[in-house]
Design an enzyme around this catalytic site. Structure first.
Site, PDB file in Angstrom:
ATOM      1  N   LYS A 104     -95.371 -42.978  27.543  1.00 38.08           N
ATOM      2  CA  LYS A 104     -96.319 -43.645  26.644  1.00 38.08           C
ATOM      3  C   LYS A 104     -97.400 -42.682  26.181  1.00 38.08           C
ATOM      4  CE  LYS A 104     -99.985 -45.654  27.829  1.00 38.08           C
ATOM      5  NZ  LYS A 104    -101.033 -46.464  28.493  1.00 38.08           N
ATOM      6  N   ASP A 135     -97.153 -49.873  25.116  1.00 37.58           N
ATOM      7  CA  ASP A 135     -98.014 -50.191  26.259  1.00 37.58           C
ATOM      8  C   ASP A 135     -97.923 -51.692  26.524  1.00 37.58           C
ATOM      9  OD1 ASP A 135     -99.416 -51.403  24.225  1.00 37.58           O
ATOM     10  OD2 ASP A 135    -101.241 -50.240  24.497  1.00 37.58           O
TER      11      ASP A 135
END
Length: 209
Positions: free
Chosen positions: A120, A138
């Protein structure tokens, strides 16, 4: 969700906000890297509060190394997992300084080799700093993608792969930020604001408020 609905959702987001920005406050590549590392399991508001003080004291690899582990811990102690994050930041600063000539690397494999940098974080860095059409998933993106039916998946990797496949190239750079902002302020975890939702008529969530 069919392709037509997805396209309509993306066009609505684009019409409302054609150039969405990350809410983390930074003035250099290295500052953004540290901010994203600090943001794990925390909020951008809290990270910005911490870094507004930290970056005045140390905002370069050399500065972080001179600050040292214990003093760094002091500056970020208001954030979750601060001991682990402090260690990761010290080790990352060392690698940036010694291996990458004080520059944040632009390749995924190099980014993900840095302590505290996962997929991420790498996606955000590649997108914001290097204009790559990556999609970071996320908790907000994962929730909105699943809840609306835009891209359902059991984990963040599944959702990312589906979004990469489904989102047209022209929107790939922005879709992460649209979904983050939507999840943060409208399609929240508990108090959904469906009555004021931009995409309410297109959303396939069966428990709309």
């Amino acid at each position: 969700m069919n392709k037509k609905k997805r396209s309509e959702i993306l066009f609505l987001f684009y019409k409302k906000n054609s150039n969405p920005k990350i809410e983390l406050i930074f003035s250099s590549d290295f500052e953004l890297l540290l901010s994203v590392i600090l943001s794990a399991k925390s909020t951008d508001i809290m990270v910005n509060k911490i870094t507004s003080t930290l970056f005045k004291v140390a905002n370069t690899p050399q500065g972080i190394l001179q600050l040292g582990f214990n003093r760094l811990r002091y500056y970020i102690k208001g954030i979750g997992l601060y001991n682990t994050k402090a260690l990761n930041i010290i080790n990352t600063a060392h690698l940036i300084k010694t291996k990458y000539n004080n520059k944040v690397p632009s390749k995924r494999i190099e980014l993900e080799s840095l302590p505290g940098v996962g997929r991420k974080t790498a996606n955000i860095i590649l997108n914001v700093l290097f204009n790559k059409k990556t999609i970071a998933v996320d908790t907000h993106v994962f929730r909105v993608a699943n809840r609306t039916g835009f891209a359902k998946g059991k984990n963040v990797v599944e959702v990312e792969k589906k979004m990469i496949k489904m989102v047209p190239s022209i929107f790939k750079k922005y879709v992460h930020f649209w979904f983050v902002l939507h999840g943060r302020y409208v399609c929240t975890a508990r108090k959904l604001k469906c009555k004021t939702c931009l995409i309410e008529k297109l959303c396939e969530f069966d428990k709309k408020k």
